[in-house]
Design a protein around this motif. Structure first.
Motif, PDB file in Angstrom:
ATOM      1  N   GLN A  83     -13.256 -37.772 -44.477  1.00 11.07           N
ATOM      2  CA  GLN A  83     -14.535 -38.419 -44.217  1.00 11.07           C
ATOM      3  C   GLN A  83     -15.640 -37.826 -45.087  1.00 11.07           C
ATOM      4  OE1 GLN A  83     -12.513 -37.145 -41.860  1.00 11.07           O
ATOM      5  NE2 GLN A  83     -11.847 -38.948 -40.715  1.00 11.07           N
ATOM      6  N   TYR A  86     -15.188 -39.200 -48.592  1.00 11.28           N
ATOM      7  CA  TYR A  86     -15.625 -40.584 -48.623  1.00 11.28           C
ATOM      8  C   TYR A  86     -17.153 -40.671 -48.632  1.00 11.28           C
ATOM      9  CZ  TYR A  86     -16.508 -45.375 -47.182  1.00 11.28           C
ATOM     10  OH  TYR A  86     -16.980 -46.659 -47.121  1.00 11.28           O
ATOM     11  N   GLN A  87     -17.810 -39.891 -47.766  1.00  9.86           N
ATOM     12  CA  GLN A  87     -19.270 -39.932 -47.676  1.00  9.86           C
ATOM     13  C   GLN A  87     -19.925 -39.444 -48.968  1.00  9.86           C
ATOM     14  OE1 GLN A  87     -21.062 -41.350 -45.122  1.00  9.86           O
ATOM     15  NE2 GLN A  87     -22.645 -41.212 -46.679  1.00  9.86           N
TER      16      GLN A  87
END
Length: 180
Positions: A83, A86-87
């Motif tokens: 995550q 991805y961010q």
């Protein structure tokens, strides 16, 4: 760019940021350099680069990039979750989009003169070339000239469209102005 873009970070000798490893760069030094020149962070830069380099036909192995981040990038000291990878990539993409819009608006609205625009373009090109050199990429003179010509042509079109819009045509319907 790595020769085999389908390789995973564990199986690929990755030396994109080798120059920074030689200079023993840490996150704070890289952050200070980037803060003075671009709007993205070292984390966003490194992860966007990794996502581009390790893209496969089915996407990006964000978990593997995150798990191996300290091995792949000398100034990153800890692994990241899928995550977080991805961010960081999304943050980078958003900043590029915003920077492009800001730059074009400044040029389009003539907040910057032609001479100032030329200076901005020179500085932007030099910064981009330096970052690519740090990543270990070579930009051929032909590629550099082609890119500069594309930008120059686009900026001339922006300037012409701006002048036409502001002085000759109605911004809503395109009707010729000033012929009364």
């Amino acid at each position: 760019m790595p020769e085999n873009t389908h390789a995973t970070p564990e199986s690929h000798e990755y030396d994109r940021f080798a120059e920074l490893a030689v200079e023993s760069a840490d996150y704070d030094r890289v952050d200070e350099f980037l803060n003075n020149r671009v709007s993205f962070t070292p984390r966003e830069w490194a992860i966007a680069r990794l996502c581009a380099d390790f893209r496969t036909g089915t996407g990006v192995e964000m978990t593997k990039i995150g798990e191996h981040l300290p091995e792949l990038v000398p100034f990153m000291s800890e692994p990241y979750s899928r995550q977080a990878v991805y961010q960081a990539r999304r943050d980078f993409e958003e900043k590029v989009r915003i920077a492009g819009a800001t730059f074009l608006y400044g040029a389009y609205s003539e907040f910057v003169t032609a001479d100032e625009l030329d200076d901005l373009m020179y500085e932007a090109v030099e910064t981009a070339k330096f970052l690519l050199e740090v990543e270990g990429a070579d930009v051929s003179l032909e590629d550099e000239l082609t890119t500069e010509e594309r930008v120059r042509t686009a900026m001339q079109e922006v300037r012409e469209a701006s002048a036409e819009l502001r002085y000759d045509r109605c911004p809503h319907c395109g009707e010729q102005l000033g012929d009364d």
